[in-house]
Scaffold this active site. Sequence first.
Site, PDB file in Angstrom:
ATOM      1  CE  LYS A 215      -4.472   0.864   0.244  1.00  0.00           C
ATOM      2  NZ  LYS A 215      -5.548  -0.069  -0.126  1.00  0.00           N
TER       3      LYS A 215
HETATM    4  N1  GLU Z   1      -7.232   0.031  -3.447  1.00  0.00           N
HETATM    5  C1  GLU Z   1      -7.963  -1.162  -3.760  1.00  0.00           C
HETATM    6  C2  GLU Z   1      -8.033  -2.070  -2.550  1.00  0.00           C
HETATM    7  O1  GLU Z   1      -7.875  -1.646  -1.439  1.00  0.00           O
HETATM    8  C3  GLU Z   1      -7.453  -1.856  -5.002  1.00  0.00           C
HETATM    9  C4  GLU Z   1      -6.033  -2.308  -4.950  1.00  0.00           C
HETATM   10  C5  GLU Z   1      -5.508  -2.813  -6.296  1.00  0.00           C
HETATM   11  O2  GLU Z   1      -6.260  -2.915  -7.246  1.00  0.00           O
HETATM   12  O3  GLU Z   1      -4.309  -3.095  -6.338  1.00  0.00           O
HETATM   13  O4  GLU Z   1      -8.303  -3.238  -2.664  1.00  0.00           O
END
Ligand code: GLU
Length: 430
Positions: free
Chosen positions: A120
């Site tokens: 993240k």
């Molecule tokens: N931000 C989204 C999540 O928390 C998508 C993450 C992604 O597609 O890599 O799942």
Amino acid sequence: MTDVLDSLSLHSAPPALRTGPLADAQAQLATAIAALGYEPGLHQLLASPRREMTVSIPLRRDDGSVEVLTGHRVQHNFSRGPAKGGLRYSPTVDLDEVRALAMWMTWKCALLDVPYGGAKGGITIDPRRYSPDELQRVTRRYTTEILPIIGPDKDIPAPDVGTDEQTMAWMMDTYSVSSGYTVPGVVTGKPVSLGGSLGRASATSAGVVHIALAALEHRGLKRSASTAAVQGFGKVGADAALFLTEAGVKVVAVSDQYGGVHHPGGLDIRALQDHVATTGSVVGFPESEALGGEELLVLDVDLLIPAAVEGTLTGANAHHVRAKVVVEGANGPTTSEADRILTEAGVLVVPDILANAGGVIVSYFEWVQSNQAYWWTHAEVDARLETRMLQAWNRLLDVAATRQLTLREAATVTAVERVADAHRTRGLYP
Ligand code: GLU
């Protein structure tokens, strides 16, 4: 000597966190480790981020002044493949929040069996206070700073709270310029014109609704007779509300960061989306009564979808929740204390790592399509998404029943087991 070492290790241990998303994520992991009977070393390995990077982002503002922002990228685990996860722009971002979100991505990818680890990113910024040009400069500088650790085989960012497909286009361009050729697979959630996937923008919402409908049915509730409240009217909540109404569920309340609206006869979600497009908020929508954001959580509805941010269902409000089913559209919306209260009250809580996995599933489809330079139709994407979500849901029900666990425990146990298996099979190097 032993005493000295003991006291040293005691003093070097990080202080235990009691509240916040990282404390919740660590508590969920600890419960899964206990259920699996894993040894402390493996627990420690799975609890620790594999790599973290914190960067300063100097920004020249449009008025010529300079300010310095802070950004992070945390790669929690890559035993099962490249790290994967969104990039968040929010004033509340801090390293512990990013660590928690990265760990949840590891479990989400493992649970849905997409071949990634978890990561993240976050920048502590309120994007509403910056111009598009400023946001572009922030994004490009951040991307440049984290360039050594991202890439289509290393770590693949995607949108999250406060970022969108334009942010991903800037990241992709910055990475590509530095590589000397176009690298579409370095991010997902790109505009379709740049190699994004059809169906990606609404994938998280679509997945939330597939699971919500399955959960209502599991609870013996007919969708045409069910009511719902959705907290959050952004990338996840707005289309989740729309798809729910299209499936026959009556959405009686929604909220955003400015307030909520309630209409017992059911809200016209398309008209509400138009209202938000012109005014910037759900507040003031005609044919509805105003509602505090917190009030929405305790309405007498069948289905509650917290789709805003983490930590909105807490020990203070969980006792008053009247919904029979809670489907977590956001990451980490339910604190550990609230989770315990809801479970004891017999509320079916469908955990985030399953419920909101539609986004990363279609991110995976996008990456596969990008790498093959071969594009699927919208209908193919939607069908494959639904199949994966429902397979995971059915497996989760089996695990929960067989091992006598809550859905969250069963989901975390399944995911942790997969990551641990990959780690053990690869072996510890050297
Ligand atoms: N931000 C989204 C999540 O928390 C998508 C993450 C992604 O597609 O890599 O799942």
